[in-house]
Structure formats: structure tokens, C-alpha cells
Enzyme design. Structure first.
Site, mmCIF file in Angstrom:
data_model
loop_
_atom_site.group_PDB
_atom_site.id
_atom_site.type_symbol
_atom_site.label_atom_id
_atom_site.label_comp_id
_atom_site.label_asym_id
_atom_site.label_seq_id
_atom_site.Cartn_x
_atom_site.Cartn_y
_atom_site.Cartn_z
ATOM 1 N N THR A 60 0.824 -1.212 0.000
ATOM 2 C CA THR A 60 0.000 0.000 0.000
ATOM 3 C C THR A 60 0.857 1.260 0.000
ATOM 4 O O THR A 60 2.012 1.245 0.442
ATOM 5 C CB THR A 60 -0.900 0.031 1.262
ATOM 6 O OG1 THR A 60 -0.063 0.000 2.428
ATOM 7 C CG2 THR A 60 -1.839 -1.145 1.304
ATOM 8 N N HIS A 61 0.247 2.338 -0.514
ATOM 9 C CA HIS A 61 0.711 3.712 -0.266
ATOM 10 C C HIS A 61 -0.526 4.370 0.325
ATOM 11 O O HIS A 61 -1.329 4.985 -0.398
ATOM 12 C CB HIS A 61 1.081 4.424 -1.570
ATOM 13 C CG HIS A 61 2.421 4.091 -2.115
ATOM 14 N ND1 HIS A 61 3.586 4.356 -1.436
ATOM 15 C CD2 HIS A 61 2.788 3.542 -3.296
ATOM 16 C CE1 HIS A 61 4.622 3.981 -2.170
ATOM 17 N NE2 HIS A 61 4.155 3.463 -3.304
ATOM 18 N N ASP A 90 4.377 0.850 1.944
ATOM 19 C CA ASP A 90 5.596 1.335 1.273
ATOM 20 C C ASP A 90 5.821 2.807 1.656
ATOM 21 O O ASP A 90 5.761 3.695 0.816
ATOM 22 C CB ASP A 90 5.383 1.161 -0.238
ATOM 23 C CG ASP A 90 6.608 1.470 -1.065
ATOM 24 O OD1 ASP A 90 7.665 1.783 -0.491
ATOM 25 O OD2 ASP A 90 6.487 1.398 -2.304
ATOM 26 N N LYS A 92 8.517 4.367 2.998
ATOM 27 C CA LYS A 92 9.837 4.966 2.708
ATOM 28 C C LYS A 92 10.192 6.059 3.715
ATOM 29 O O LYS A 92 10.469 7.206 3.357
ATOM 30 C CB LYS A 92 9.907 5.515 1.283
ATOM 31 C CG LYS A 92 9.687 4.471 0.203
ATOM 32 C CD LYS A 92 9.970 5.021 -1.176
ATOM 33 C CE LYS A 92 9.772 4.005 -2.263
ATOM 34 N NZ LYS A 92 8.358 3.664 -2.547
ATOM 35 N N ILE A 96 14.969 11.505 11.082
ATOM 36 C CA ILE A 96 15.692 11.104 12.303
ATOM 37 C C ILE A 96 14.844 10.105 13.094
ATOM 38 O O ILE A 96 13.620 10.031 12.921
ATOM 39 C CB ILE A 96 16.042 12.325 13.193
ATOM 40 C CG1 ILE A 96 14.771 13.014 13.725
ATOM 41 C CG2 ILE A 96 16.933 13.301 12.434
ATOM 42 C CD1 ILE A 96 15.042 13.992 14.865
ATOM 43 N N GLY A 97 15.498 9.363 13.977
ATOM 44 C CA GLY A 97 14.825 8.296 14.720
ATOM 45 C C GLY A 97 13.567 8.759 15.439
ATOM 46 O O GLY A 97 12.515 8.112 15.353
ATOM 47 N N ASN A 98 13.641 9.871 16.136
ATOM 48 C CA ASN A 98 12.489 10.342 16.918
ATOM 49 C C ASN A 98 11.294 10.650 16.007
ATOM 50 O O ASN A 98 10.151 10.302 16.320
ATOM 51 C CB ASN A 98 12.888 11.585 17.715
ATOM 52 C CG ASN A 98 11.772 12.062 18.620
ATOM 53 O OD1 ASN A 98 11.360 11.333 19.522
ATOM 54 N ND2 ASN A 98 11.261 13.252 18.361
HETATM 55 P P1 5BU Z 1 4.239 0.045 -10.969
HETATM 56 O O1 5BU Z 1 2.838 0.481 -11.283
HETATM 57 O O2 5BU Z 1 4.438 -1.485 -11.118
HETATM 58 O O3 5BU Z 1 5.302 0.815 -11.679
HETATM 59 O O4 5BU Z 1 4.369 0.348 -9.389
HETATM 60 C C1 5BU Z 1 5.542 0.095 -8.678
HETATM 61 C C2 5BU Z 1 5.335 0.375 -7.207
HETATM 62 O O5 5BU Z 1 6.542 0.099 -6.506
HETATM 63 C C3 5BU Z 1 4.972 1.802 -6.860
HETATM 64 O O6 5BU Z 1 4.093 1.771 -5.737
HETATM 65 C C4 5BU Z 1 6.283 2.450 -6.451
HETATM 66 O O7 5BU Z 1 6.096 3.440 -5.466
HETATM 67 C C5 5BU Z 1 7.034 1.289 -5.875
HETATM 68 N N1 5BU Z 1 8.501 1.350 -6.068
HETATM 69 C C6 5BU Z 1 9.103 1.327 -7.304
HETATM 70 O O8 5BU Z 1 8.433 1.264 -8.326
HETATM 71 N N2 5BU Z 1 10.467 1.345 -7.412
HETATM 72 C C7 5BU Z 1 11.285 1.417 -6.331
HETATM 73 O O9 5BU Z 1 12.510 1.390 -6.457
HETATM 74 C C8 5BU Z 1 10.643 1.460 -5.063
HETATM 75 C C9 5BU Z 1 9.281 1.415 -4.958
HETATM 76 BR BR1 5BU Z 1 11.694 1.536 -3.579
#
Ligand code: 5BU
Length: 269
Positions: A60-61, A90, A92, A96-98
Site C-alpha cells: 500500500t501507499h 511502502d 519509505k 531522524i529516529g524520533n
Molecule cells: P508500478 O505500477 O508497477 O510501476 O508500481 C511500482 C510500485 O513500486 C509503486 O508503488 C512504487 O512506489 C514502488 N517502487 C518502485 O516502483 N520502485 C522502487 O525502487 C521502489 C518502490 Br523503492
């Protein structure tokens, strides 16, 4: 190249999220993850329900959803139980840690409460792992480090990628592997860092914004990756074309599994 089956690796893994993923892959005979990047909750849940039987994991995003409510999470969790898949947000993380500990536990999305797996850029150094593990480890979660990216001109190469691998190796209670384009060879028998790979497509080589696609065979057989992550290759034609989405999900599941079987056979003869 990993010579072990997913099932064998599941038995040996010390992190519960990694074990769950490896067990799910073996049980469903699927190393396919679908990345469901759409803006409407109704479309999102409908696609997850259609692809659910074919996947080990849904990526998910969650911040893409323009009508997000906590009900989406309850519905996603119900689908995860119905279809037996793991959830990977996903996110990403890159601060910083906090700050990342707060972003992971709190805010509108409360990611740690529902995502079995999330990921982080290694750019801040090991303190990002300390911050995220303070929240995720007690909940049995797992973290992937972004060691490489699929995009043209990515800066995550060479010494940066090597440093990401070292950071993962030093934190294997919580870091379960990488987002990367190839296997990172283990240094000892006990080590099992998974590789989940985006940038996978069977029909096109890229998009207009720098994405680059390789086939499941290139990713799993030639580069030794564990999970193929596919987004628009599955629902990109039209998020409402249910039959086509189902057919594409099956097609990618079959391609990913065939490449894995070929890899296992190649390494055991
Ligand atoms: P696509 O529609 O298959 O191109 O989607 C790829 C997904 O993987 C998408 O959600 C990106 O944010 C995610 N992604 C990516 O494409 N490449 C990367 O290097 C990373 C994440 Br990290």
C-alpha cells in the site's frame, strides 16, 4: 543465489513478519505482491479483493487515498484474513529516529498498528532503524531497507547500497531484508535477508516518469530476488475491469512461481 525453498527459510527465520511472509508464499505458491496505487478507497478495496487469492502480499501507499478513514484499514485487514496475504506499507521513512517513530506509530494512519512490514531509506544512518524498531519490534513487525531503486538514474548504488547491506546485517532482529533489484549474497548460513523487487512488468519496459521494468524471470531467476512487486501491470488498463485484473494477477503469479521453481531446480542439480 538462495538454494533453499521458501518453506525451509520460513522455518528458520527469527523475525515473525518475515516468517509470516515466507510461510504465506509457500502456502499459496505465490511470490507475487501487488502494489495497489489508486486514489479511491472503493477502487482500492475492490482491487485488493480481486487480486487477493493470487498474492502473498499487498503493498500500500496509504497516503494516496483521498477519502481515507480508519474503516479502510479494518476492511483491508478483513481482506488480509479472507485471502491470506501480508500487508506492506511502502512508506519509505527517511528522517531522524524520533520523527520516524512518531510517523510510524501516530498521525492519521498509525502504520505500525496494521502493516506487517514497512520500509525506510538508509540515508539517515542506523538511527532510523533504532527509531522504527522502538515501535515495530514489540509489535512483531519487520523493516525493509531501500538498498536500490528501480528508477533510471537512481543514486542508491555502489557504496550506498553496500552501506545499506551492512546496516541490515547489524540489525537482523527487525530488518528482514531489502527493496532491491538483485539478491545481496549472505555472509553466513544463519543470515536470511529477503529481497522484494518493484519495477516488474511483462508488457512494457518503463513509463514516462523514469520507471524501468524487468520480467519476473529476470528478477527471480537471473537476479535471485524473492518477491516480485507489480502495480500497473495488473490493474493499469482500467481499475474497474475486474476480469482483466484477475487474469493479469494469475499471469504474474504463474510467471513468478515458474521462475522460482526454475531457480530452485537450477541450484539443486
Ligand atoms: P508500478 O505500477 O508497477 O510501476 O508500481 C511500482 C510500485 O513500486 C509503486 O508503488 C512504487 O512506489 C514502488 N517502487 C518502485 O516502483 N520502485 C522502487 O525502487 C521502489 C518502490 Br523503492
Amino acid at each position: 543465489m538462495s538454494t533453499k525453498s521458501y518453506a525451509e527459510r520460513a522455518k528458520a527465520h527469527k523475525n515473525s513478519a518475515a516468517r509470516l511472509l515466507l510461510e504465506t508464499i509457500a502456502r499459496k505458491e505465490s511470490n507475487l505482491a501487488v502494489s495497489v496505487d489508486v486514489a479511491s478507497s472503493v477502487d482500492f478495496l475492490a482491487i485488493v479483493d480481486v487480486v487477493g487469492p493470487f498474492v502473498c502480499l499487498v503493498k500500500t501507499h496509504i497516503d494516496i487515498l483521498e477519502d481515507f478513514t480508519p474503516q479502510v484499514i479494518s476492511d483491508l485487514q478483513a481482506l488480509s484474513k479472507k485471502h491470506d496475504f501480508v500487508i506492506f506499507e511502502d512508506r519509505k521513512f527517511a528522517d531522524i529516529g524520533n520523527t520516524v517513530a512518531l510517523q510510524y506509530s501516530s498521525g492519521v494512519h498509525k502504520i505500525a498498528s496494521w502493516a506487517h512490514i514497512t520500509n525506510a531509506h538508509p540515508v539517515p544512518g542506523p538511527s532510523i532503524i533504532a527509531g522504527l524498531s522502538s515501535v515495530g519490534l514489540p509489535l512483531g513487525r519487520g523493516l525493509l531497507l531501500l538498498a536500490e531503486m528501480s528508477t533510471k538514474g537512481s543514486l542508491a548504488t555502489g557504496a550506498y547500497t553496500d552501506a545499506a547491506v551492512q546496516m541490515a546485517r547489524a540489525n537482523q532482529d527487525f530488518v528482514i531484508g531489502f527493496i532491491a533489484q538483485r539478491r545481496m549474497e549472505p555472509v553466513n548460513e544463519d543470515e536470511d535477508l529477503l529481497v522484494l523487487t518493484p519495477g516488474v512488468g511483462l508488457d512494457v519496459k518503463g513509463d514516462a516518469m523514469g520507471q524501468q521494468y524487468r520480467t519476473p524471470r529476470e528478477v527471480v531467476l537471473e537476479s535471485g530476488c524473492d518477491v516480485i512487486i507489480v502495480g500497473r501491470g495488473i490493474y493499469g488498463k482500467d481499475p474497474k475491469l475486474v476480469e482483466d485484473i484477475r487474469a493479469q494477477a494469475k499471469r504474474y503469479q504463474d510467471a513468478g512461481w515458474a521462475a522460482y521453481l526454475e531457480r530452485i531446480q537450477a541450484t539443486t542439480v
